[in-house]
Design a protein around this motif. Sequence first.
Motif, PDB file in Angstrom:
ATOM      1  N   LYS A   1      55.267  69.294  56.069  1.00  0.00           N
ATOM      2  CA  LYS A   1      56.234  68.235  56.349  1.00  0.00           C
ATOM      3  C   LYS A   1      56.504  68.149  57.851  1.00  0.00           C
ATOM      4  O   LYS A   1      56.635  67.067  58.407  1.00  0.00           O
ATOM      5  CB  LYS A   1      57.526  68.491  55.587  1.00  0.00           C
ATOM      6  N   ILE A   2      56.590  69.306  58.506  1.00  0.00           N
ATOM      7  CA  ILE A   2      56.805  69.352  59.949  1.00  0.00           C
ATOM      8  C   ILE A   2      55.678  70.170  60.559  1.00  0.00           C
ATOM      9  O   ILE A   2      55.404  71.289  60.127  1.00  0.00           O
ATOM     10  CB  ILE A   2      58.162  69.984  60.301  1.00  0.00           C
ATOM     11  N   THR A   3      55.025  69.617  61.564  1.00  0.00           N
ATOM     12  CA  THR A   3      53.943  70.287  62.270  1.00  0.00           C
ATOM     13  C   THR A   3      54.270  70.273  63.755  1.00  0.00           C
ATOM     14  O   THR A   3      54.704  69.251  64.290  1.00  0.00           O
ATOM     15  CB  THR A   3      52.600  69.565  62.029  1.00  0.00           C
ATOM     16  N   THR A   4      54.050  71.391  64.411  1.00  0.00           N
ATOM     17  CA  THR A   4      54.276  71.496  65.847  1.00  0.00           C
ATOM     18  C   THR A   4      53.012  71.064  66.586  1.00  0.00           C
ATOM     19  O   THR A   4      51.921  71.549  66.289  1.00  0.00           O
ATOM     20  CB  THR A   4      54.628  72.950  66.223  1.00  0.00           C
ATOM     21  N   TRP A   5      53.181  70.172  67.540  1.00  0.00           N
ATOM     22  CA  TRP A   5      52.076  69.724  68.378  1.00  0.00           C
ATOM     23  C   TRP A   5      52.277  70.280  69.789  1.00  0.00           C
ATOM     24  O   TRP A   5      53.391  70.213  70.327  1.00  0.00           O
ATOM     25  CB  TRP A   5      52.026  68.198  68.445  1.00  0.00           C
TER      26      TRP A   5
ATOM     27  N   THR B   1      51.701  75.462  60.986  1.00  0.00           N
ATOM     28  CA  THR B   1      50.573  74.772  61.605  1.00  0.00           C
ATOM     29  C   THR B   1      50.948  74.255  62.986  1.00  0.00           C
ATOM     30  O   THR B   1      51.995  73.641  63.171  1.00  0.00           O
ATOM     31  CB  THR B   1      50.096  73.604  60.727  1.00  0.00           C
ATOM     32  N   PHE B   2      50.050  74.509  63.933  1.00  0.00           N
ATOM     33  CA  PHE B   2      50.147  73.988  65.284  1.00  0.00           C
ATOM     34  C   PHE B   2      48.918  73.117  65.512  1.00  0.00           C
ATOM     35  O   PHE B   2      47.809  73.521  65.170  1.00  0.00           O
ATOM     36  CB  PHE B   2      50.150  75.111  66.330  1.00  0.00           C
ATOM     37  N   VAL B   3      49.124  71.939  66.070  1.00  0.00           N
ATOM     38  CA  VAL B   3      48.008  71.092  66.449  1.00  0.00           C
ATOM     39  C   VAL B   3      47.986  71.065  67.965  1.00  0.00           C
ATOM     40  O   VAL B   3      48.963  70.659  68.613  1.00  0.00           O
ATOM     41  CB  VAL B   3      48.139  69.666  65.888  1.00  0.00           C
ATOM     42  N   CYS B   4      46.883  71.514  68.527  1.00  0.00           N
ATOM     43  CA  CYS B   4      46.697  71.498  69.972  1.00  0.00           C
ATOM     44  C   CYS B   4      46.029  70.169  70.316  1.00  0.00           C
ATOM     45  O   CYS B   4      44.967  69.838  69.778  1.00  0.00           O
ATOM     46  CB  CYS B   4      45.832  72.674  70.398  1.00  0.00           C
ATOM     47  N   LEU B   5      46.656  69.399  71.179  1.00  0.00           N
ATOM     48  CA  LEU B   5      46.232  68.052  71.523  1.00  0.00           C
ATOM     49  C   LEU B   5      45.723  67.996  72.957  1.00  0.00           C
ATOM     50  O   LEU B   5      46.426  68.438  73.880  1.00  0.00           O
ATOM     51  CB  LEU B   5      47.428  67.100  71.383  1.00  0.00           C
ATOM     52  N   ASN B   6      44.532  67.468  73.142  1.00  0.00           N
ATOM     53  CA  ASN B   6      44.054  67.170  74.492  1.00  0.00           C
ATOM     54  C   ASN B   6      44.587  65.798  74.857  1.00  0.00           C
ATOM     55  O   ASN B   6      44.033  64.774  74.477  1.00  0.00           O
ATOM     56  CB  ASN B   6      42.517  67.180  74.546  1.00  0.00           C
ATOM     57  N   GLY B   7      45.696  65.787  75.577  1.00  0.00           N
ATOM     58  CA  GLY B   7      46.350  64.535  75.923  1.00  0.00           C
ATOM     59  C   GLY B   7      46.186  64.131  77.369  1.00  0.00           C
ATOM     60  O   GLY B   7      46.805  63.180  77.816  1.00  0.00           O
ATOM     61  N   GLY B   8      45.384  64.883  78.123  1.00  0.00           N
ATOM     62  CA  GLY B   8      45.260  64.597  79.546  1.00  0.00           C
ATOM     63  C   GLY B   8      46.474  65.148  80.284  1.00  0.00           C
ATOM     64  O   GLY B   8      47.250  65.938  79.745  1.00  0.00           O
TER      65      GLY B   8
ATOM     66  N   LEU C   1      39.664  66.053  70.571  1.00  0.00           N
ATOM     67  CA  LEU C   1      40.977  65.422  70.632  1.00  0.00           C
ATOM     68  C   LEU C   1      42.048  66.413  70.213  1.00  0.00           C
ATOM     69  O   LEU C   1      43.056  66.571  70.891  1.00  0.00           O
ATOM     70  CB  LEU C   1      41.029  64.193  69.719  1.00  0.00           C
ATOM     71  N   THR C   2      41.835  67.054  69.045  1.00  0.00           N
ATOM     72  CA  THR C   2      42.810  68.022  68.541  1.00  0.00           C
ATOM     73  C   THR C   2      42.089  69.217  67.925  1.00  0.00           C
ATOM     74  O   THR C   2      40.956  69.117  67.458  1.00  0.00           O
ATOM     75  CB  THR C   2      43.730  67.407  67.464  1.00  0.00           C
ATOM     76  N   ALA C   3      42.792  70.336  67.911  1.00  0.00           N
ATOM     77  CA  ALA C   3      42.314  71.554  67.255  1.00  0.00           C
ATOM     78  C   ALA C   3      43.524  72.201  66.586  1.00  0.00           C
ATOM     79  O   ALA C   3      44.568  72.388  67.220  1.00  0.00           O
ATOM     80  CB  ALA C   3      41.687  72.509  68.261  1.00  0.00           C
ATOM     81  N   GLU C   4      43.391  72.528  65.307  1.00  0.00           N
ATOM     82  CA  GLU C   4      44.501  73.108  64.541  1.00  0.00           C
ATOM     83  C   GLU C   4      44.366  74.618  64.426  1.00  0.00           C
ATOM     84  O   GLU C   4      43.269  75.152  64.321  1.00  0.00           O
ATOM     85  CB  GLU C   4      44.524  72.538  63.122  1.00  0.00           C
ATOM     86  N   VAL C   5      45.519  75.264  64.405  1.00  0.00           N
ATOM     87  CA  VAL C   5      45.598  76.687  64.086  1.00  0.00           C
ATOM     88  C   VAL C   5      46.872  76.889  63.274  1.00  0.00           C
ATOM     89  O   VAL C   5      47.917  76.338  63.602  1.00  0.00           O
ATOM     90  CB  VAL C   5      45.565  77.582  65.352  1.00  0.00           C
ATOM     91  N   THR C   6      46.762  77.650  62.200  1.00  0.00           N
ATOM     92  CA  THR C   6      47.927  77.977  61.386  1.00  0.00           C
ATOM     93  C   THR C   6      48.251  79.443  61.607  1.00  0.00           C
ATOM     94  O   THR C   6      47.394  80.309  61.435  1.00  0.00           O
ATOM     95  CB  THR C   6      47.664  77.683  59.896  1.00  0.00           C
ATOM     96  N   ILE C   7      49.492  79.695  62.022  1.00  0.00           N
ATOM     97  CA  ILE C   7      49.967  81.041  62.346  1.00  0.00           C
ATOM     98  C   ILE C   7      51.112  81.354  61.405  1.00  0.00           C
ATOM     99  O   ILE C   7      52.127  80.660  61.424  1.00  0.00           O
ATOM    100  CB  ILE C   7      50.453  81.114  63.812  1.00  0.00           C
TER     101      ILE C   7
END
Length: 161
Positions: free
Chosen positions: A3-7, A60-67, A50-56
Amino acid sequence: MNKITTWLWFETQAEEAARYYASVFRNTQLGKVVKAPGGGEPYTTEGQVLTAEVTIEGQTFVCLNGGVHPEGKPNDAVSFQILCKDQAEVDEYWDKLAADGGKEVQCGWVKDRYGFAWQIVPEVLPRLTFGPDREAAKRVTAAMMQMVKLDVAVLEAAARG
């Protein structure tokens, strides 16, 4: 899907960061890596991550290449707490997150190599500071304020007086 994911915003290191966090924590799982199809701004290079996920530990954390982020680097307005069972676990996470460009701060805070803030907290700290003995809580808080990495034995000694 949670429901909530950290980016977490990165300039170009999203996949590297996801792999790094997977190496720091025990209960982790790397998730999907999404790559650009190409042809659209700002991701014109086909295959660019664009994104890479890791669940700790189930989060879940989504790592975003946002420039380059328009507001700059991560700051202390958001931090992540790691509740540790003992001093060995405090030391383990502290050493991993402070290594390779990380920065030790104060009161159990450390910034990782990407600038994200982590609070490395032994389980004993909230028990002692929120417990019924308010004088012990004051002593523990005063001891904590003098520390960089938290020391369980010193916190317990402060509680005893």
